[in-house]
Design a protein around this motif. Structure first.
Motif, short mmCIF file in Angstrom:
data_model
loop_
_atom_site.label_atom_id
_atom_site.label_comp_id
_atom_site.label_asym_id
_atom_site.label_seq_id
_atom_site.Cartn_x
_atom_site.Cartn_y
_atom_site.Cartn_z
N LEU A 36 0.48 0.64 -1.35
CA LEU A 36 0.85 2.04 -1.10
C LEU A 36 0.48 2.45 0.32
O LEU A 36 1.23 3.19 0.97
N ARG A 37 -0.66 1.97 0.80
CA ARG A 37 -1.04 2.25 2.20
C ARG A 37 -0.02 1.65 3.16
O ARG A 37 0.36 2.28 4.15
N GLU A 38 0.41 0.43 2.87
CA GLU A 38 1.40 -0.23 3.73
C GLU A 38 2.73 0.51 3.76
O GLU A 38 3.42 0.50 4.77
N ARG A 39 3.08 1.14 2.63
CA ARG A 39 4.38 1.83 2.53
C ARG A 39 4.31 3.31 2.87
O ARG A 39 5.35 3.99 2.85
N ALA A 40 3.17 3.86 3.16
CA ALA A 40 3.02 5.31 3.34
C ALA A 40 3.95 5.86 4.42
O ALA A 40 4.61 6.89 4.22
N ALA A 41 4.04 5.18 5.55
CA ALA A 41 4.91 5.66 6.63
C ALA A 41 6.37 5.61 6.19
O ALA A 41 7.15 6.53 6.49
N ARG A 42 6.74 4.58 5.48
CA ARG A 42 8.13 4.45 4.99
C ARG A 42 8.43 5.55 3.98
O ARG A 42 9.52 6.14 3.99
N THR A 43 7.47 5.83 3.11
CA THR A 43 7.66 6.90 2.13
C THR A 43 7.91 8.23 2.84
O THR A 43 8.82 8.98 2.48
N GLU A 44 7.14 8.50 3.87
CA GLU A 44 7.32 9.73 4.64
C GLU A 44 8.68 9.75 5.33
O GLU A 44 9.38 10.76 5.35
N GLU A 45 9.06 8.61 5.89
CA GLU A 45 10.35 8.52 6.57
C GLU A 45 11.52 8.74 5.60
O GLU A 45 12.48 9.44 5.92
N LEU A 46 11.43 8.15 4.41
CA LEU A 46 12.49 8.27 3.41
C LEU A 46 12.55 9.67 2.79
O LEU A 46 13.60 10.09 2.31
N ARG A 47 11.40 10.34 2.75
CA ARG A 47 11.26 11.65 2.11
C ARG A 47 11.39 11.57 0.60
O ARG A 47 11.69 12.53 -0.08
N HIS A 48 11.18 10.37 0.05
CA HIS A 48 11.11 10.14 -1.40
C HIS A 48 10.41 8.80 -1.61
O HIS A 48 10.18 8.04 -0.66
N LEU A 49 10.04 8.52 -2.85
CA LEU A 49 9.36 7.26 -3.13
C LEU A 49 10.30 6.08 -2.89
O LEU A 49 11.45 6.11 -3.34
N PRO A 50 9.82 5.06 -2.20
CA PRO A 50 10.62 3.83 -2.09
C PRO A 50 10.82 3.25 -3.49
O PRO A 50 9.95 3.38 -4.36
N PRO A 51 11.95 2.62 -3.74
CA PRO A 51 12.21 2.05 -5.06
C PRO A 51 11.09 1.11 -5.54
O PRO A 51 10.74 1.10 -6.72
N GLU A 52 10.53 0.34 -4.62
CA GLU A 52 9.48 -0.60 -5.03
C GLU A 52 8.20 0.14 -5.44
O GLU A 52 7.46 -0.33 -6.31
N THR A 53 7.94 1.30 -4.87
CA THR A 53 6.77 2.08 -5.28
C THR A 53 6.99 2.65 -6.67
O THR A 53 6.11 2.59 -7.53
N GLU A 54 8.17 3.19 -6.89
CA GLU A 54 8.49 3.70 -8.23
C GLU A 54 8.39 2.59 -9.27
O GLU A 54 7.84 2.79 -10.36
N LYS A 55 8.88 1.40 -8.94
CA LYS A 55 8.79 0.26 -9.86
C LYS A 55 7.33 -0.11 -10.12
O LYS A 55 6.94 -0.39 -11.26
N ASP A 56 6.53 -0.13 -9.06
CA ASP A 56 5.10 -0.45 -9.23
C ASP A 56 4.42 0.53 -10.19
O ASP A 56 3.62 0.12 -11.04
N LEU A 57 4.72 1.81 -10.04
CA LEU A 57 4.11 2.83 -10.92
C LEU A 57 4.58 2.64 -12.36
O LEU A 57 3.78 2.75 -13.29
N HIS A 58 5.87 2.35 -12.54
CA HIS A 58 6.39 2.08 -13.88
C HIS A 58 5.75 0.84 -14.47
O HIS A 58 5.28 0.85 -15.62
N ASP A 59 5.74 -0.25 -13.69
CA ASP A 59 5.19 -1.52 -14.19
C ASP A 59 3.73 -1.40 -14.57
O ASP A 59 3.27 -2.05 -15.51
N ALA A 60 2.98 -0.58 -13.85
CA ALA A 60 1.55 -0.38 -14.15
C ALA A 60 1.35 0.53 -15.36
O ALA A 60 0.24 0.63 -15.87
N GLY A 61 2.41 1.18 -15.82
CA GLY A 61 2.29 2.08 -16.96
C GLY A 61 1.72 3.44 -16.62
O GLY A 61 1.38 4.22 -17.51
N LEU A 62 1.62 3.74 -15.34
CA LEU A 62 0.98 5.00 -14.94
C LEU A 62 1.81 6.23 -15.31
O LEU A 62 1.24 7.28 -15.60
N PHE A 63 3.12 6.11 -15.34
CA PHE A 63 3.95 7.25 -15.73
C PHE A 63 3.76 7.60 -17.21
O PHE A 63 4.04 8.71 -17.63
#
Length: 106
Positions: A36-63
């Motif tokens: 997540l630290r590595e992707r933080a700048a990309r997340t800000e640039e995209l103005r939404h969660l990168p697909p891989e971040t959303e997948k990570d959160l789903h895969d971890a069961g956090l949602f």
């Protein structure tokens, strides 16, 4: 917490009701911090969660941490949600905000 049981003033509610599940959610959130630290700048640039971040959160069961166990969730309380969001916010506040909002709807 069981009906009629007094809340603990020394232990978060998430630890009272399913301590192992709570600890597992915290560990899963903590494991995501480096990417997540590595992707933080990309997340800000995209103005939404990168697909891989959303997948990570789903895969971890956090949602599903608040979702009832009878339909596949962890059935934790809002203390667990706040604790996980706080932890994720150390790497990327946008991810924390999205997790807190999206997980609360399950």
């Amino acid at each position: 917490m069981a009906p009629g049981q007094e809340p603990s003033m020394t232990q978060p509610a998430g630890l009272q009701a399913g301590g192992e599940v709570y600890a597992s959610m915290i560990a899963k959130a903590r494991a995501l911090l480096p990417q997540l630290r590595e992707r933080a700048a990309r997340t800000e640039e995209l103005r939404h969660l990168p697909p891989e971040t959303e997948k990570d959160l789903h895969d971890a069961g956090l949602f599903r941490m608040l979702q009832p166990a009878r339909i596949g969730g962890a059935e934790l309380d809002y203390v667990a949600l706040v604790d996980c969001a706080e932890l994720l916010g150390q790497a990327d506040a946008s991810v924390a905000w999205n997790l807190a909002n999206l997980a609360s709807h399950h």
